[in-house]
Scaffold this motif. Structure first.
Motif, mmCIF file in Angstrom:
data_model
loop_
_atom_site.group_PDB
_atom_site.id
_atom_site.type_symbol
_atom_site.label_atom_id
_atom_site.label_comp_id
_atom_site.label_asym_id
_atom_site.label_seq_id
_atom_site.Cartn_x
_atom_site.Cartn_y
_atom_site.Cartn_z
ATOM 1 N N MET A 1 0.850 -1.183 0.000
ATOM 2 C CA MET A 1 0.000 0.000 0.000
ATOM 3 C C MET A 1 0.889 1.237 0.000
ATOM 4 O O MET A 1 1.829 1.333 0.774
ATOM 5 N N LEU A 2 0.592 2.167 -0.867
ATOM 6 C CA LEU A 2 1.345 3.414 -0.966
ATOM 7 C C LEU A 2 0.433 4.584 -0.633
ATOM 8 O O LEU A 2 -0.604 4.768 -1.273
ATOM 9 N N GLU A 3 0.838 5.354 0.369
ATOM 10 C CA GLU A 3 0.129 6.577 0.747
ATOM 11 C C GLU A 3 1.044 7.758 0.458
ATOM 12 O O GLU A 3 2.246 7.693 0.729
ATOM 13 N N ILE A 4 0.477 8.822 -0.059
ATOM 14 C CA ILE A 4 1.244 10.032 -0.353
ATOM 15 C C ILE A 4 0.593 11.205 0.350
ATOM 16 O O ILE A 4 -0.603 11.438 0.195
ATOM 17 N N TYR A 5 1.396 11.933 1.129
ATOM 18 C CA TYR A 5 0.974 13.183 1.753
ATOM 19 C C TYR A 5 1.808 14.271 1.099
ATOM 20 O O TYR A 5 3.030 14.246 1.171
ATOM 21 N N TYR A 6 1.149 15.230 0.464
ATOM 22 C CA TYR A 6 1.914 16.284 -0.198
ATOM 23 C C TYR A 6 1.161 17.608 -0.131
ATOM 24 O O TYR A 6 0.000 17.672 0.229
ATOM 25 N N GLY A 7 1.866 18.665 -0.482
ATOM 26 C CA GLY A 7 1.258 19.984 -0.543
ATOM 27 C C GLY A 7 2.121 21.034 0.107
ATOM 28 O O GLY A 7 3.161 20.753 0.694
ATOM 29 N N ASP A 8 1.652 22.285 0.002
ATOM 30 C CA ASP A 8 2.431 23.418 0.488
ATOM 31 C C ASP A 8 2.141 23.764 1.948
ATOM 32 O O ASP A 8 2.743 24.672 2.500
ATOM 33 N N LYS A 9 1.231 23.057 2.558
ATOM 34 C CA LYS A 9 0.898 23.338 3.954
ATOM 35 C C LYS A 9 1.731 22.450 4.880
ATOM 36 O O LYS A 9 2.038 21.308 4.558
ATOM 37 N N LYS A 10 2.056 22.979 6.044
ATOM 38 C CA LYS A 10 2.768 22.189 7.044
ATOM 39 C C LYS A 10 1.855 21.099 7.590
ATOM 40 O O LYS A 10 0.650 21.198 7.505
ATOM 41 N N GLY A 11 2.449 20.061 8.152
ATOM 42 C CA GLY A 11 1.674 18.999 8.778
ATOM 43 C C GLY A 11 1.990 17.611 8.256
ATOM 44 O O GLY A 11 1.540 16.621 8.813
ATOM 45 N N LYS A 12 2.776 17.522 7.177
ATOM 46 C CA LYS A 12 3.073 16.220 6.592
ATOM 47 C C LYS A 12 3.902 15.357 7.544
ATOM 48 O O LYS A 12 3.606 14.176 7.734
ATOM 49 N N THR A 13 4.910 15.932 8.156
ATOM 50 C CA THR A 13 5.742 15.179 9.104
ATOM 51 C C THR A 13 4.927 14.783 10.325
ATOM 52 O O THR A 13 5.048 13.669 10.830
ATOM 53 N N ARG A 14 4.065 15.658 10.774
ATOM 54 C CA ARG A 14 3.199 15.344 11.915
ATOM 55 C C ARG A 14 2.280 14.172 11.573
ATOM 56 O O ARG A 14 2.061 13.281 12.388
ATOM 57 N N GLU B 1 3.213 13.251 -11.329
ATOM 58 C CA GLU B 1 1.979 12.534 -11.654
ATOM 59 C C GLU B 1 2.154 11.020 -11.628
ATOM 60 O O GLU B 1 1.268 10.296 -11.194
ATOM 61 N N ARG B 2 3.299 10.530 -12.063
ATOM 62 C CA ARG B 2 3.492 9.074 -12.112
ATOM 63 C C ARG B 2 3.391 8.431 -10.733
ATOM 64 O O ARG B 2 2.940 7.306 -10.611
ATOM 65 N N PHE B 3 3.781 9.165 -9.694
ATOM 66 C CA PHE B 3 3.662 8.631 -8.334
ATOM 67 C C PHE B 3 2.207 8.621 -7.882
ATOM 68 O O PHE B 3 1.761 7.688 -7.222
ATOM 69 N N LEU B 4 1.487 9.666 -8.242
ATOM 70 C CA LEU B 4 0.074 9.732 -7.862
ATOM 71 C C LEU B 4 -0.722 8.593 -8.496
ATOM 72 O O LEU B 4 -1.667 8.082 -7.898
ATOM 73 N N LYS B 5 -0.324 8.175 -9.679
ATOM 74 C CA LYS B 5 -1.037 7.109 -10.383
ATOM 75 C C LYS B 5 -0.886 5.750 -9.699
ATOM 76 O O LYS B 5 -1.759 4.895 -9.848
ATOM 77 N N ILE B 6 0.206 5.529 -8.964
ATOM 78 C CA ILE B 6 0.397 4.231 -8.309
ATOM 79 C C ILE B 6 0.013 4.252 -6.830
ATOM 80 O O ILE B 6 0.057 3.225 -6.168
ATOM 81 N N ALA B 7 -0.397 5.420 -6.338
ATOM 82 C CA ALA B 7 -0.751 5.549 -4.917
ATOM 83 C C ALA B 7 -2.121 4.943 -4.641
ATOM 84 O O ALA B 7 -3.029 5.023 -5.458
ATOM 85 N N ASP B 8 -2.237 4.358 -3.462
ATOM 86 C CA ASP B 8 -3.519 3.834 -3.004
ATOM 87 C C ASP B 8 -4.319 4.900 -2.253
ATOM 88 O O ASP B 8 -5.543 4.853 -2.226
ATOM 89 N N GLU B 9 -3.598 5.815 -1.633
ATOM 90 C CA GLU B 9 -4.243 6.896 -0.887
ATOM 91 C C GLU B 9 -3.414 8.165 -1.073
ATOM 92 O O GLU B 9 -2.185 8.136 -0.978
ATOM 93 N N ILE B 10 -4.101 9.286 -1.324
ATOM 94 C CA ILE B 10 -3.426 10.567 -1.562
ATOM 95 C C ILE B 10 -4.072 11.608 -0.658
ATOM 96 O O ILE B 10 -5.288 11.764 -0.649
ATOM 97 N N VAL B 11 -3.223 12.332 0.069
ATOM 98 C CA VAL B 11 -3.703 13.428 0.911
ATOM 99 C C VAL B 11 -2.941 14.682 0.484
ATOM 100 O O VAL B 11 -1.714 14.724 0.554
ATOM 101 N N GLU B 12 -3.682 15.676 0.024
ATOM 102 C CA GLU B 12 -3.063 16.951 -0.353
ATOM 103 C C GLU B 12 -3.373 17.986 0.729
ATOM 104 O O GLU B 12 -4.528 18.212 1.077
ATOM 105 N N LEU B 13 -2.316 18.610 1.242
ATOM 106 C CA LEU B 13 -2.452 19.649 2.266
ATOM 107 C C LEU B 13 -2.212 20.991 1.589
ATOM 108 O O LEU B 13 -1.123 21.246 1.068
ATOM 109 N N LYS B 14 -3.244 21.859 1.591
ATOM 110 C CA LYS B 14 -3.144 23.156 0.937
ATOM 111 C C LYS B 14 -3.248 24.268 1.969
ATOM 112 O O LYS B 14 -4.022 24.169 2.912
ATOM 113 N N LYS B 15 -2.504 25.322 1.715
ATOM 114 C CA LYS B 15 -2.647 26.515 2.544
ATOM 115 C C LYS B 15 -3.991 27.147 2.248
ATOM 116 O O LYS B 15 -4.436 27.183 1.114
ATOM 117 N N GLY B 16 -4.610 27.624 3.296
ATOM 118 C CA GLY B 16 -5.693 28.336 3.151
ATOM 119 C C GLY B 16 -6.978 28.594 2.927
ATOM 120 O O GLY B 16 -7.840 29.066 2.653
#
Length: 138
Positions: A1-14, A123-138
């Motif tokens: 299982m591959l999960e991806i947490y990405y985006g410009d907002k803080k909180g990914k390490t947490r 994009e190639r990583f997003l295509k193989i991910a099972d779960e994607i969480v995008e953290l956006k400012k604002g």
């Protein structure tokens, strides 16, 4: 299982730290690999979580060698969860090749839960991910 947490907002390490602690409470062995994230705020939590192994990039080590070392350790099947915190930032900085990281992620055993983070993700990583969480400012 591959999960991806990405985006410009803080909180990914947490989020990674929370996932690691949750898995450790279930007695799963976790390998946390940091590509620049600072876990100092959580050091006391890690001391009481014997199922979590943390790796941080040594000052004199190359990122590619560090990634290869972490990948070899993860493939020993001692770990149920692998966290590659900041790995996509290393790809973005061209410290790691897209193909090298993609090959590892797409060929990892299904029994290994992998969580990867970074501000931007190709994009190639997003295509193989099972779960994607995008953290956006604002």
């Amino acid at each position: 299982m591959l999960e991806i947490y990405y985006g410009d907002k803080k909180g990914k390490t947490r989020m990674c730290t929370g996932a690691a602690i949750s898995a450790a409470l279930k007695k799963k062995n976790v390998l946390m690999v940091s590509f620049g994230a600072d876990y100092e705020d959580y050091s006391e939590l890690f001391e009481i979580a014997p199922h979590i192994t943390r790796l941080t990039l040594p000052a004199n080590a190359g990122v590619r060698e560090y990634f290869d070392h972490a990948a070899r350790i993860a493939m020993t099947f001692r770990y149920s969860v692998l966290i590659l915190d900041g790995v996509f930032d290393s790809v973005e900085k061209q410290q790691l090749s897209i193909s090298e990281v993609y090959e590892f992620l797409s060929n990892a055993p299904d029994s290994l839960e992998i969580i990867c983070t970074g501000q931007r993700v190709q994009e190639r990583f997003l295509k193989i991910a099972d779960e994607i969480v995008e953290l956006k400012k604002g």
